[in-house]
Motif scaffolding. Structure first.
Motif, PDB file in Angstrom:
ATOM      1  N   UNK A  19       1.311  12.673  -7.766  1.00 40.05           N
ATOM      2  CA  UNK A  19       0.383  13.465  -8.577  1.00 40.05           C
ATOM      3  C   UNK A  19      -0.257  12.635  -9.677  1.00 40.05           C
ATOM      4  N   UNK A  20      -1.416  13.092 -10.143  1.00 43.70           N
ATOM      5  CA  UNK A  20      -2.087  12.397 -11.238  1.00 43.70           C
ATOM      6  C   UNK A  20      -2.696  11.094 -10.763  1.00 43.70           C
ATOM      7  N   UNK A  21      -2.825  10.160 -11.675  1.00 43.68           N
ATOM      8  CA  UNK A  21      -3.421   8.877 -11.344  1.00 43.68           C
ATOM      9  C   UNK A  21      -4.926   8.881 -11.536  1.00 43.68           C
ATOM     10  N   UNK A  22      -5.517   7.692 -11.438  1.00 40.89           N
ATOM     11  CA  UNK A  22      -6.947   7.540 -11.682  1.00 40.89           C
ATOM     12  C   UNK A  22      -7.772   7.549 -10.407  1.00 40.89           C
ATOM     13  N   UNK A  23      -7.130   7.625  -9.266  1.00 40.58           N
ATOM     14  CA  UNK A  23      -7.857   7.525  -8.011  1.00 40.58           C
ATOM     15  C   UNK A  23      -8.719   8.737  -7.722  1.00 40.58           C
ATOM     16  N   UNK A  24      -9.911   8.478  -7.209  1.00 40.92           N
ATOM     17  CA  UNK A  24     -10.831   9.542  -6.805  1.00 40.92           C
ATOM     18  C   UNK A  24     -11.226   9.426  -5.342  1.00 40.92           C
ATOM     19  N   UNK A  25     -10.728   8.393  -4.666  1.00 36.35           N
ATOM     20  CA  UNK A  25     -11.116   8.150  -3.286  1.00 36.35           C
ATOM     21  C   UNK A  25     -10.235   8.875  -2.291  1.00 36.35           C
ATOM     22  N   UNK A  26     -10.354   8.515  -1.022  1.00 35.71           N
ATOM     23  CA  UNK A  26      -9.523   9.125   0.015  1.00 35.71           C
ATOM     24  C   UNK A  26      -8.035   8.911  -0.244  1.00 35.71           C
ATOM     25  N   UNK A  27      -7.230   9.812   0.282  1.00 33.43           N
ATOM     26  CA  UNK A  27      -5.782   9.722   0.132  1.00 33.43           C
ATOM     27  C   UNK A  27      -5.224   8.729   1.136  1.00 33.43           C
ATOM     28  N   UNK A  28      -4.327   7.866   0.689  1.00 32.73           N
ATOM     29  CA  UNK A  28      -3.664   6.911   1.573  1.00 32.73           C
ATOM     30  C   UNK A  28      -2.157   7.057   1.415  1.00 32.73           C
ATOM     31  N   UNK A  29      -1.436   6.767   2.494  1.00 29.07           N
ATOM     32  CA  UNK A  29       0.015   6.936   2.497  1.00 29.07           C
ATOM     33  C   UNK A  29       0.757   5.624   2.297  1.00 29.07           C
ATOM     34  N   UNK A  30       0.113   4.489   2.530  1.00 35.05           N
ATOM     35  CA  UNK A  30       0.806   3.213   2.410  1.00 35.05           C
ATOM     36  C   UNK A  30      -0.205   2.088   2.246  1.00 35.05           C
ATOM     37  N   UNK A  31       0.305   0.875   2.035  1.00 32.94           N
ATOM     38  CA  UNK A  31      -0.556  -0.273   1.811  1.00 32.94           C
ATOM     39  C   UNK A  31      -1.362  -0.606   3.057  1.00 32.94           C
ATOM     40  N   UNK A  32      -0.792  -0.410   4.230  1.00 34.57           N
ATOM     41  CA  UNK A  32      -1.527  -0.685   5.468  1.00 34.57           C
ATOM     42  C   UNK A  32      -2.794   0.166   5.531  1.00 34.57           C
ATOM     43  N   UNK A  33      -2.661   1.462   5.240  1.00 35.82           N
ATOM     44  CA  UNK A  33      -3.832   2.341   5.229  1.00 35.82           C
ATOM     45  C   UNK A  33      -4.811   1.922   4.145  1.00 35.82           C
ATOM     46  N   UNK A  34      -4.295   1.563   2.968  1.00 29.69           N
ATOM     47  CA  UNK A  34      -5.166   1.147   1.873  1.00 29.69           C
ATOM     48  C   UNK A  34      -6.001  -0.063   2.273  1.00 29.69           C
TER      49      UNK A  34
END
Length: 301
Positions: A201-216
């Motif tokens: 929850x929270x954070x500064x991200x406004x982009x798509x949701x990612x589950x792990x570094x591979x997806x990022x």
């Protein structure tokens, strides 16, 4: 004094997490009408409204937000007490270490090797967790010790020792406007799209949701966003991506953390061994390493 049973807290926390009575009921494996009645009983007993309800929307009141935070800690404490009681009489108990995949900064094999030399060394079970639940693993007793990253992971209720500090880098496509710079500042990243981490929850991200570094990294490669992460989590980078140091970002610290209530000699021995290992002693061990088992405890990074 108003008292709530553990089961009632579980009902409330499920609804508070889901903000949907149907999903919460499915999670708890009970009928939705029974769950609704249980929540109303809790509100009546406490004398406060915990939720604002409409035909299409459920949200927490300030009282509900307070109970969600403390209720989750209470449930974790109960679970941890049960596990601790069982482990106290188990002289062959394993040590369980939780981390995210690749989240050891190259230290884990050295730590395990150093610990194996201890006369009281036990088998170490390695658990891989999702992006937001390593702290919960330690608080509720599913794990004894964990590798966490500061400032990303919550250390509330935990003791810890810093093992490694490193710079953070902005991960960008090789054609990005920042890719050719020797370093950037946080101000240079204004206007860029950052990820939302699944389950965080929270954070500064406004982009798509990612589950792990591979997806990022995949999303960065197709120019949907950028990321700012500890260098050790992303290197070596795949072709087409560049890591640019962020000069004014606070360093990321890899810490060894454990429940602040855990004072067992077994744990102290492992912590002491870990602190004797200098950086750069090798990466994640294989599943066939002596005295180690690997388990998936959740989602990705």
């Amino acid at each position: 004094m108003v008292e709530l049973e553990t089961r009632e807290l579980e009902y409330f926390v499920a609804v508070a997490d889901e903000l949907h009575f149907g999903r919460a009921a499915a999670r708890l494996s009970i009928a939705q009408p029974a769950l609704s009645k249980a929540i109303r009983r809790i509100e009546t007993r406490l004398g406060v409204a915990l939720f604002l309800r409409s035909s299409r929307h459920v949200e927490l009141t300030p009282a509900g937000e307070a109970l969600q935070e403390h209720g989750r800690h209470a449930l974790n404490a109960v679970a941890a007490a049960v596990r601790s009681a069982r482990r106290a009489v188990d002289t062959q108990a394993h040590l369980r270490l939780v981390l995210k995949p690749g989240g050891d900064a190259g230290l884990l094999s050295g730590i395990l090797a150093e610990y194996a030399h201890q006369p009281d060394a036990r088998r170490v079970d390695i658990l891989f967790s999702g992006p937001a639940d390593r702290t919960d693993f330690l608080l509720d007793g599913r794990a004894d010790v964990g590798l966490l990253y500061v400032p990303f992971d919550d250390l509330d209720g935990l003791d810890h020792e810093t093992l490694h500090a490193e710079e953070r880098v902005a991960i960008v496509p090789s054609a990005h406007r920042l890719a050719g710079l020797a370093s950037v500042r946080m101000a240079d990243l204004e206007g860029e799209t950052l990820p939302r981490w699944k389950g965080v929850p929270g954070g500064d991200g406004t982009g798509p949701e990612v589950a792990d570094v591979v997806q990022l990294l995949q999303m960065i490669k197709v120019s949907r966003m950028i990321g700012v992460l500890p260098r050790s989590l992303v290197e070596p980078l795949p072709p087409g991506l560049v890591g640019v140091p962020v000069s004014d970002a606070p360093p990321s610290r890899l810490v060894l953390a454990w429940n602040e209530q855990d004072r067992r000699p077994l744990l102290a021995s492992f912590v002491a061994a870990a602190l004797r290992v200098p950086p750069g002693m090798g990466g994640l061990v294989g599943a066939d390493a002596a005295g180690v088992s690997l388990t998936s405890g959740g989602g990705g990074v």
